[in-house]
Design an enzyme around this catalytic site. Structure first.
Site, PDB file in Angstrom:
ATOM      1  N   LYS A  81     -74.026 -12.527  72.338  1.00 23.78           N
ATOM      2  CA  LYS A  81     -72.664 -12.694  72.890  1.00 23.78           C
ATOM      3  C   LYS A  81     -71.917 -13.745  72.065  1.00 23.78           C
ATOM      4  O   LYS A  81     -72.509 -14.768  71.663  1.00 23.78           O
ATOM      5  CB  LYS A  81     -72.787 -13.144  74.345  1.00 23.78           C
ATOM      6  N   SER A  99     -72.093 -13.023  85.219  1.00 26.01           N
ATOM      7  CA  SER A  99     -71.681 -12.388  83.966  1.00 26.01           C
ATOM      8  C   SER A  99     -72.760 -11.742  83.120  1.00 26.01           C
ATOM      9  O   SER A  99     -72.431 -11.158  82.089  1.00 26.01           O
ATOM     10  CB  SER A  99     -70.920 -13.403  83.113  1.00 26.01           C
ATOM     11  N   SER A 157     -68.715 -11.155  82.260  1.00 24.44           N
ATOM     12  CA  SER A 157     -68.067 -11.333  80.975  1.00 24.44           C
ATOM     13  C   SER A 157     -68.928 -10.890  79.792  1.00 24.44           C
ATOM     14  O   SER A 157     -68.429 -10.830  78.663  1.00 24.44           O
ATOM     15  CB  SER A 157     -67.675 -12.799  80.777  1.00 24.44           C
TER      16      SER A 157
END
Lengths: 481, 95
Positions: free
Chosen positions: A66, A165, A141
């Site tokens: 990420k 997330s 997210s």
């Protein structure tokens, strides 16, 4: 050949590389080629050389990371314009440990800006698409990380979970997502959103891979004074049944707010737990229903402090010709931050401002104490708490963007565990039609355990995962919709 | 419940310049969120200790041993306006 290589599980691939049966470069190339075909807008950066080492428990495995994790010399944006051309001078501990275990870095994945969001629609670089239905969100997210694993573009990924997330996008994409105990994995080099909540974790095709990544990353780190690590480490889960284990369903996190299809899969999974010899009980978490309220004070408050560093002075974007120093700060931040980030900074600043601190932040911290205590009490009677991970299956792009509160409600089941700092995993439990009909989409089942009980959590999740046998893939493979 | 003047004040604290239409929208959205969040104000939690940190760690220290930090060039490399080995910024407004 390349497609066959990509079918290998992470554990099997690394075993073959370490045994000399498979070249790390060959395995990496198969994934590099797949990642290059990304139509999900899931990668923000891809490595030309994703090759890992030939030794270690993750030998030769390229991991999708990420874009919130710093990697020296690699563009790191946190999904924000304000860091659009930033490349860190150092590497996060989580990524360093993965590399030390033999892994390579496949690329950096798209995400909601500064990890604020539940749909990956808040990225400055465009939304990520759900591989199960390109008109729907992957969740957020860590939407990019979930999408690449579900979409066959990466063998595994890491993300961050502050209020859900990792778990929620894993649920919406039909994969496994684990948020470890707060303190299990170092946050050094992980761009901060809410420091008392943020945790790194794996997003993988199965529980075995999640355990492997957790084992490699966890541990005390000199560079993170909030890190502790998991005593005894983590081993591969092997449990075959759930005999003697008690699973609590919280009365207050009830079924009313959950889509019918999700509720059906949740209840069917409770049935499977019983078939495996586990016991289902009702428990009470009296303050869990206030989780969203407490979270949406605490997280924005901490974010308002953490994001104060983005001021155009030392790195990142600076607004040109902005006037004096204060005007430069204001203009840089106005241009560099997206709408949701500004909203949360404002909320957090308000909650911490003079006259409001006790009523909002102080009160929210007390609710947090009660939520953590509720879990403590519950764990005196049961071994795990179980809930649906998300109230709905993947929703349409643009469906929830008009009302911030509607978007925040996606975190209803995941936020309490974040506030309490306890570990929780989401595993795919089945498919369900969305409200309003259409192609069936993945449903996640969440299991939470006491702090530092990751091994027991992984064992239970493994046994349940084997019994569920979720084999469906996006694009109709296995189930036919 | 949060009016335009308050939004302006908070925006100044947060060093965020908001456009006129953003101010209006922000006031409405924040009010909506605060309405929901306000539910916790009704809970009686007078005797409850606030939690700032979920894990039982206190005063984590390490030996006070100096170690090399980063070379100046490395730190200045991503700077928007490095000058004379420092970060150059516009002057604050004259008093």
């Amino acid at each position: 050949m390349s497609a066959e290589l990509r079918q290998l599980g992470v554990a099997e691939a690394s075993r073959r590389v370490a045994a000399g049966e498979l070249a790390a470069a060959e395995y990496a190339e198969a994934w590099r080629a797949a990642a290059a075909e990304d139509e999900l807008n899931a990668f923000l950066w891809r490595a030309e050389n994703a090759s890992g080492g030939s030794e270690g428990p993750l030998a030769g495995v390229p991991v999708a990371v990420k874009d919130i994790f710093c990697i020296e010399g690699v563009p790191t944006t946190a999904g924000s314009r304000i860091l659009e051309s930033y490349a860190p001078p150092y590497t996060s501990t989580a990524v360093r440990r993965l590399r030390e275990a033999g892994a390579g870095v496949l690329g950096k994945t798209n995400m909601d800006e500064f990890a604020m969001g539940s749909s990956n629609e808040n990225s400055a670089f465009g939304p990520v698409l759900n591989p199960w239905d390109l008109g729907r969100v992957p969740g957020g997210s860590s939407g990019g990380s979930a999408a690449v694993v579900a979409g066959g573009l990466a063998p595994c990924a890491i993300g961050t979970d502050t209020g859900g997330s990792i778990r929620q996008p894993a649920a919406l994409c039909g994969i496994v997502g684990l948020k470890p105990t707060y303190g299990a994995i170092s946050r050094y080099g992980m761009i901060a959103f809410a420091s008392s909540l943020d945790q790194c974790g794996p997003l993988t095709r199965d529980v075995t891979d999640a355990a492997l990544l957790l084992a490699a990353m966890q541990g005390w780190d000199r560079c993170d004074s909030t890190s502790i690590g998991i005593e005894g480490g983590i081993g591969a889960p092997r449990r075959e049944d759930l005999v003697g284990l008690r699973f609590g369903v919280p009365a207050e996190l009830a079924a009313d707010s959950v889509d019918a299809g999700v509720r059906a899969v949740f209840e069917a999974t409770l049935g499977r737990i019983e078939e495996l010899g586990g016991e289902i009980a009702e428990v009470s978490l009296p303050h869990a229903e206030h989780g969203i309220s407490a979270y949406y004070v605490i997280a924005p408050a901490e974010a308002s402090s953490n994001l104060a560093r983005y001021d155009g002075v030392r790195y990142g974007m600076r607004a040109p010709d902005a006037g004096d120093l204060i005007e430069m700060y204001e203009e840089t931040r106005a241009q560099g931050f997206g709408t949701e980030v500004k909203r949360r900074i404002m909320l957090g600043t308000y909650a911490l401002s003079s006259g409001y601190y006790d009523a909002y932040y102080g009160q929210a911290q007390k609710v947090r104490t009660k939520i953590a205590a509720d879990f403590d009490t519950a764990f005196g009677e049961i071994d795990f708490v179980v809930t649906p991970t998300s109230p709905s299956v993947a929703f349409n792009l643009g469906e929830k963007t008009a009302d911030p509160l509607a978007m925040y409600m996606n975190d209803f089941f995941t936020v309490p565990m974040s506030l309490a700092g306890i570990p929780a995993i989401s595993i795919p439990a089945g498919l369900a039609e969305p409200e309003g009909g259409g192609t069936r989409l993945p449903v996640g089942f969440q299991i939470a355990a006491p702090a530092f009980a990751e091994q027991r959590l992984l064992e239970a999740a493994f046994a349940l995962e084997q019994a569920i046998g979720f084999a469906q893939r996006p694009g109709g493979g296995g189930d036919g919709g | 419940m949060i009016d335009r003047a308050q939004v302006l004040h908070v925006a100044r604290l947060a060093r965020l310049r908001l456009e006129e239409d953003e101010l209006e929208r922000m006031a409405g959205e924040l009010s909506g969120i605060l309405d929901h969040v306000d539910r916790i104000a009704e809970l009686s939690l007078d005797d409850v200790e606030p939690t700032s940190h979920v894990v039982e760690l206190e005063n984590v220290l390490r030996p006070d041993e100096p170690r090399p930090s980063w070379p100046r060039e490395v730190v200045l490399a991503p700077a928007p306006d490095p000058a004379d080995g420092a970060f150059r910024v516009p002057s604050p407004q004259a008093e």
